[in-house]
Design a protein around this motif. Sequence first.
Motif, short mmCIF file in Angstrom:
data_model
loop_
_atom_site.label_atom_id
_atom_site.label_comp_id
_atom_site.label_asym_id
_atom_site.label_seq_id
_atom_site.Cartn_x
_atom_site.Cartn_y
_atom_site.Cartn_z
N LEU A 3 41.23 25.87 -31.72
CA LEU A 3 40.76 25.21 -32.93
C LEU A 3 40.56 23.72 -32.73
O LEU A 3 40.25 22.99 -33.68
CB LEU A 3 41.78 25.44 -34.07
CG LEU A 3 42.04 26.90 -34.45
CD1 LEU A 3 43.12 26.98 -35.52
CD2 LEU A 3 40.75 27.57 -34.95
N GLY A 4 40.75 23.26 -31.51
CA GLY A 4 40.55 21.85 -31.21
C GLY A 4 41.75 20.98 -31.49
O GLY A 4 41.61 19.75 -31.59
N VAL A 5 42.95 21.55 -31.61
CA VAL A 5 44.15 20.75 -31.83
C VAL A 5 44.43 19.93 -30.57
O VAL A 5 44.42 20.47 -29.46
CB VAL A 5 45.35 21.66 -32.15
CG1 VAL A 5 46.62 20.82 -32.33
CG2 VAL A 5 45.07 22.47 -33.41
N PRO A 6 44.68 18.62 -30.68
CA PRO A 6 44.92 17.78 -29.50
C PRO A 6 46.11 18.27 -28.69
O PRO A 6 47.05 18.85 -29.23
CB PRO A 6 45.19 16.40 -30.10
CG PRO A 6 44.54 16.42 -31.44
CD PRO A 6 44.66 17.83 -31.92
N ARG A 7 46.06 18.03 -27.40
CA ARG A 7 47.10 18.53 -26.51
C ARG A 7 48.46 17.92 -26.84
O ARG A 7 49.49 18.58 -26.71
CB ARG A 7 46.72 18.23 -25.06
CG ARG A 7 46.58 16.74 -24.77
CD ARG A 7 46.12 16.45 -23.37
NE ARG A 7 46.08 15.00 -23.14
CZ ARG A 7 45.69 14.45 -22.00
NH1 ARG A 7 45.31 15.24 -21.01
NH2 ARG A 7 45.68 13.13 -21.87
N GLU A 8 48.46 16.63 -27.25
CA GLU A 8 49.73 15.99 -27.58
C GLU A 8 50.40 16.70 -28.75
O GLU A 8 51.63 16.86 -28.79
CB GLU A 8 49.54 14.51 -27.92
CG GLU A 8 49.21 13.62 -26.73
CD GLU A 8 47.73 13.63 -26.40
OE1 GLU A 8 46.98 14.37 -27.09
OE2 GLU A 8 47.32 12.91 -25.47
N ALA A 9 49.60 17.13 -29.72
CA ALA A 9 50.16 17.86 -30.86
C ALA A 9 50.70 19.22 -30.43
O ALA A 9 51.74 19.68 -30.94
CB ALA A 9 49.09 18.04 -31.95
N LEU A 10 50.02 19.85 -29.48
CA LEU A 10 50.50 21.13 -28.97
C LEU A 10 51.81 20.95 -28.21
O LEU A 10 52.73 21.77 -28.34
CB LEU A 10 49.45 21.78 -28.07
CG LEU A 10 48.11 22.13 -28.73
CD1 LEU A 10 47.14 22.66 -27.68
CD2 LEU A 10 48.31 23.15 -29.85
N TRP A 11 51.90 19.90 -27.42
CA TRP A 11 53.14 19.63 -26.69
C TRP A 11 54.29 19.37 -27.66
O TRP A 11 55.42 19.78 -27.42
CB TRP A 11 52.94 18.44 -25.76
CG TRP A 11 51.96 18.68 -24.66
CD1 TRP A 11 51.53 19.89 -24.19
CD2 TRP A 11 51.26 17.69 -23.89
NE1 TRP A 11 50.61 19.72 -23.19
CE2 TRP A 11 50.43 18.39 -22.97
CE3 TRP A 11 51.24 16.30 -23.87
CZ2 TRP A 11 49.62 17.72 -22.06
CZ3 TRP A 11 50.44 15.63 -22.97
CH2 TRP A 11 49.62 16.34 -22.07
N GLU A 12 53.95 18.68 -28.74
CA GLU A 12 54.98 18.38 -29.74
C GLU A 12 55.46 19.66 -30.40
O GLU A 12 56.66 19.85 -30.63
CB GLU A 12 54.39 17.42 -30.79
CG GLU A 12 55.41 16.86 -31.75
CD GLU A 12 54.78 15.83 -32.68
OE1 GLU A 12 54.81 16.03 -33.90
OE2 GLU A 12 54.24 14.82 -32.15
#
Length: 479
Positions: free
Chosen positions: A414-423
């Motif tokens: 869905l285009g969620v930034p990688r930093e948000a996924l890591w968080e």
Amino acid sequence: MALAQKPEPGEPLWWLDKLWGELEERRKYAETMRCYYAGDPPLSQIAEKARDAFRRLLRQARSNYTGLVVDATAERIQVDGVRIGEEKVGDAEAWRIWQANNLDADSDLLITEAVKVGRAFVLVAPNPKDASTPIVTAEDCTQAIVAYAPGSRRERAAGLKVWEDDWTGDLMATVYLPDALYKYQAPKPTQGMQGKPQWVAREVRKEAWPAPNALGVVPLIEMQNRPDLLGGCMSEIEDVLDIQDRINKTLIDRMMAQEFAAFRQRWMTGYEVPTDDNGQPVEPFKAAVDRLWVIEDENVKLGEFQATDIGPYLSAVESDVKDMAARTRTPSQYLLGSMVNISGDALKAAESGLVSKVRQRIRPFGEAIEDVVRLYLQAAGDSRDLSAIEVIWHNPEFRTEGELVDALLKMSTLGVPREALWERWGASQTEIAQWREQADQQAARILGGDPASLYGPKPDPTVTDPASADAAAVDGNAG
């Protein structure tokens, strides 16, 4: 330094007397909550003559469910970082000061105390040894209190910290006002910290009295659990103490039954008990596998009372524990310790109430932590716009690693930034910063003409594989 006998409202000594009286009342509440949390509630009321005889049973009959309620909530509230403004990741400088003051550990203590007794406090002070790293300390609710401006639940008008000196036993107090800090002391109290102390000014070497408040605001910040619109707050276990008392009472009854009626009691009528030469009764019957009791007198009758069934007591305790679980939204398997054939979906549904409660609790905690971060960054001379600060909380929902990875992969599409996924994965802000730097370095190598970096570091050509070297040596010797 002599002090005025009748201070006017708003004066430092007036604040001291006012806040001291309120603090005394709060101590009683806090001590009660702590006793229940520690599994040491007041003993049940019984006849004074029987109290000593049953004291052992009374102490053994206490089962600590309220402590589990507090821990189940507090252990899911964890600060992972602080985000300022439009930053995508946690702020490095705010986190540096946070860690320099050991708040990784102390924040857990603060949250646990707030959940346990309703409130905890944080004190921010300039650091004379390092102006860039202010001092931030966790304060106990029995030693600190804050007063708010009339009509406001957030504007701090005054603060007080009181403690007992370890060396002299005297009471020490500091009144925090926006413009100055007023320090007092009182002679060692005769009955603990009860009664109204006789305060005198406490002068500190090389420090003016009153000491100027370099921060310009009351530096004592309150963390509240379950706040209301009137400025009050509650312990997480305040409204289930009666249930805990009920459980303890049932356990006492059960232990009494176990002690005196959980076995078959035999009875006999029409039998004359034999005595020895001193007239003392002699036990005529001894039970054993290879023994037989024989009574020649046909008028003697034997019988037995059935053992008391303790099943109803166990059912009553289980029912009360379920009541506590429902009221506190604590999963029943936490309190009952039973998990039989529970699927992942059922387990997630059982914990949904606790997760929702934790998400609700962290909002007022977050406001307080944001005030703390804002204050210590200002004290450190940070000139940025600190109006928008957000606390990064650890996800309170427990998931298996497979479920979490699957969810993150779907989010990435869905285009969620990688930093948000890591968080979301649960990485700390330090780990996220390291991962981002490593990813940027990898991208730079790829753009520099090294696509093999996608598959990891290349082997160092100067290092010889030991296995290959041994094989070459064997071939050489063979030749």
